[in-house]
Design a protein around this motif. Sequence first.
Motif, mmCIF file in Angstrom:
data_model
loop_
_atom_site.group_PDB
_atom_site.id
_atom_site.type_symbol
_atom_site.label_atom_id
_atom_site.label_comp_id
_atom_site.label_asym_id
_atom_site.label_seq_id
_atom_site.Cartn_x
_atom_site.Cartn_y
_atom_site.Cartn_z
ATOM 1 N N ASP A 1 0.843 -1.250 -0.070
ATOM 2 C CA ASP A 1 0.097 0.039 0.033
ATOM 3 C C ASP A 1 0.731 1.146 -0.182
ATOM 4 N N GLY A 2 2.254 1.154 0.443
ATOM 5 C CA GLY A 2 2.950 2.465 0.453
ATOM 6 C C GLY A 2 4.463 2.087 0.890
ATOM 7 N N ILE A 3 5.213 3.110 0.934
ATOM 8 C CA ILE A 3 6.554 2.972 1.319
ATOM 9 C C ILE A 3 6.939 3.772 2.647
ATOM 10 N N ASP A 4 7.389 2.900 3.642
ATOM 11 C CA ASP A 4 7.661 3.893 4.815
ATOM 12 C C ASP A 4 9.124 3.930 5.046
ATOM 13 N N LYS A 5 10.018 2.954 4.961
ATOM 14 C CA LYS A 5 11.225 2.792 5.003
ATOM 15 C C LYS A 5 11.893 2.004 3.761
ATOM 16 N N ARG A 6 12.928 2.734 2.961
ATOM 17 C CA ARG A 6 13.512 2.119 1.817
ATOM 18 C C ARG A 6 14.305 0.964 2.284
ATOM 19 N N LEU A 7 14.511 0.030 1.321
ATOM 20 C CA LEU A 7 15.187 -1.086 1.280
ATOM 21 C C LEU A 7 16.437 -0.814 0.647
ATOM 22 N N VAL B 1 15.640 1.721 10.364
ATOM 23 C CA VAL B 1 15.758 3.010 11.284
ATOM 24 C C VAL B 1 17.060 3.211 11.852
ATOM 25 N N ALA B 2 17.670 2.192 12.558
ATOM 26 C CA ALA B 2 19.085 2.013 13.179
ATOM 27 C C ALA B 2 20.044 2.415 12.448
ATOM 28 N N MET B 3 20.096 1.490 11.252
ATOM 29 C CA MET B 3 21.402 1.487 10.362
ATOM 30 C C MET B 3 21.446 3.028 9.717
ATOM 31 N N ASP B 4 19.961 3.485 9.352
ATOM 32 C CA ASP B 4 20.087 4.965 8.600
ATOM 33 C C ASP B 4 20.712 5.819 9.762
ATOM 34 N N VAL C 1 7.938 -4.950 22.092
ATOM 35 C CA VAL C 1 6.698 -4.256 21.773
ATOM 36 C C VAL C 1 6.409 -4.393 20.324
ATOM 37 N N ARG C 2 5.407 -4.652 19.970
ATOM 38 C CA ARG C 2 4.814 -4.856 18.661
ATOM 39 C C ARG C 2 3.680 -3.887 18.645
ATOM 40 N N SER C 3 3.618 -2.669 17.576
ATOM 41 C CA SER C 3 2.518 -2.069 17.596
ATOM 42 C C SER C 3 2.325 -1.473 16.283
ATOM 43 N N ASP C 4 2.912 -0.056 16.003
ATOM 44 C CA ASP C 4 2.678 0.722 14.698
ATOM 45 C C ASP C 4 4.142 1.167 14.332
ATOM 46 N N LEU C 5 3.872 2.002 13.408
ATOM 47 C CA LEU C 5 5.121 2.974 12.818
ATOM 48 C C LEU C 5 5.957 3.627 13.659
ATOM 49 N N ASP C 6 5.318 3.874 14.934
ATOM 50 C CA ASP C 6 5.961 4.964 15.701
ATOM 51 C C ASP C 6 6.644 4.131 16.642
ATOM 52 N N THR C 7 6.289 2.926 16.833
ATOM 53 C CA THR C 7 7.191 2.008 17.628
ATOM 54 C C THR C 7 8.360 1.238 16.859
ATOM 55 N N VAL C 8 8.248 1.021 15.321
ATOM 56 C CA VAL C 8 9.315 0.977 14.519
ATOM 57 C C VAL C 8 10.373 1.923 14.843
ATOM 58 N N SER D 1 11.038 4.198 17.248
ATOM 59 C CA SER D 1 11.264 4.246 18.532
ATOM 60 C C SER D 1 12.237 3.124 19.058
ATOM 61 N N LEU D 2 12.035 1.584 18.488
ATOM 62 C CA LEU D 2 12.887 0.703 18.685
ATOM 63 C C LEU D 2 14.087 0.902 17.699
ATOM 64 N N GLY D 3 14.153 1.497 16.622
ATOM 65 C CA GLY D 3 15.438 1.671 15.817
ATOM 66 C C GLY D 3 16.125 2.476 16.739
ATOM 67 N N ARG D 4 15.521 3.701 17.236
ATOM 68 C CA ARG D 4 16.255 4.564 17.739
ATOM 69 C C ARG D 4 17.072 3.853 19.123
ATOM 70 N N ARG D 5 16.328 2.884 19.761
ATOM 71 C CA ARG D 5 16.952 2.471 21.181
ATOM 72 C C ARG D 5 18.107 1.332 20.556
ATOM 73 N N LEU D 6 17.957 0.915 19.447
ATOM 74 C CA LEU D 6 19.021 -0.051 18.866
ATOM 75 C C LEU D 6 20.323 0.896 18.672
ATOM 76 N N ALA D 7 20.015 2.060 17.814
ATOM 77 C CA ALA D 7 20.919 2.755 17.509
ATOM 78 C C ALA D 7 21.669 3.406 18.698
ATOM 79 N N ASP D 8 20.969 3.636 19.698
ATOM 80 C CA ASP D 8 21.571 4.280 20.969
ATOM 81 C C ASP D 8 22.357 3.326 21.500
ATOM 82 N N SER D 9 22.114 2.076 21.767
ATOM 83 C CA SER D 9 22.911 0.891 22.207
ATOM 84 C C SER D 9 24.211 0.723 21.368
ATOM 85 N N VAL D 10 24.101 0.668 20.044
ATOM 86 C CA VAL D 10 25.229 0.911 19.380
ATOM 87 C C VAL D 10 26.263 1.793 19.527
ATOM 88 N N ARG D 11 25.739 2.980 19.662
ATOM 89 C CA ARG D 11 26.632 4.226 20.149
ATOM 90 C C ARG D 11 27.216 3.974 21.448
#
Length: 421
Positions: free
Chosen positions: A30-36, A213-216, A240-247, A249-259
């Motif tokens: 139906d659409g594109i939220d995050k490119r591959l 989200v995290a890799m970008d 947590v499994r929910s919506d695009l906002d959760t995608v 937030s979890l990506g940011r948490r992963l990136a924060d853990s890497v940093r």
Amino acid sequence: MRLGVAKRDITPWGSVPLAGFASRNGKGFDGIDKRLYVRTFYFERRTETNAVEKALLAIADILFWDSRRVKALQRMIHRTWGIPEEAIILHATHTHSGPSVSYRTIHIGDPVPEYVSFLETETLASVEAAIACAEPVTIERGVGSCDIGVNRRVKIGDAIEIGLNESGIRDQELTVVRFAVEGTNRTKALLTHYACHPTVTNANRVSSEFIGVAMDLLEEQEGGVSGYLQGCCGDINPAVRSDLDTVDSLGRRLADSVRLTLRSGLESVGPAAIRYRRVYVDLPFDRLPAPEQLRDMLTSAQPPEIRAWAERLLDEPDALSPSIPLELGRVDIADGLALLSMSGEMVVEYGLFIKQLSGNKIIPVAYSNGMSGYVTTAKQREEGGYEPIGSTLYFGLPAPFRHDAERMVLHSLSDLIDGQH
């Protein structure tokens, strides 16, 4: 050590079916939220005798690579650039929101040949680009943690269901490998290893999920190309499994853990010979269905996915074979730093086994070089549930694996780990 990296956009055009959730019913997205993307890492080392050792890692934002097409792609890469086929890892981040490229799966997204061709063309272009920009690098490695993954096998009554099992086995360890241009502090590339299904949402939209989200974010903030190595997450889902906002937030948490891991101090990794080895385990199936049983399913009042499964098994000559090969490969890229690839959807116990037996020198990388199906433990096989039993339908397998499959896999993993120390 010389390293070359490249990143190519593999986002589909038009509206092709996405792979990963039967609930989408094969509809176009139906659409594109995050490119591959496909992110490629080319490793090269010149020996004292002036020989050139080579290895390649290509990471694509797809569910998994098709086992039949992987071999042809590896042969093409070998013929064109001289990289040994056994030293080539075609890895998938396992996003459930990208186009299917597997011709064996049933009711979780059918492949579109034009997209499969596009993916392979872009992968080859990324290999060429990575080789062209290879330059000397230094290597550092760090270990941190991340808590976004949780075991998903929950016992409800006498059955095992998919849910959130807070007390179940999981692997919170996060491994980060940093490659810096030699003589500078400039990041050439990052590799992040963690084990968690990218299944925050089943929306019918293209997305590289929290991983993308995290890799970008890491590429924006640290520089270079950041690749995600998916671990043995067969029974690990986002907490947590929910919506695009959760995608997001979890990506940011992963990136924060890497940093945080990067800032907490990394250990230098010295150069060593690039070595590689590949073995196969013939995973045995339990009792196979008889052809007459399958033919009865085509005419009886069965759900459409059951009829499609029966038809597939009857149409393909090798579909009722007594076993299927699981490919295991080890590629050593530096001193005490190796990748162990597996062509299966491995549960977390296998990743923990590999790390423990190797003293954390080997990074377990599932979803690589094809797909044989879920590889579970003997205990899980006995308990039942989606991973050992229910998934066989969607993977187009004739039956679950036998209980002794775990023993066979652990034996071969031990051989790969011990055989090259």
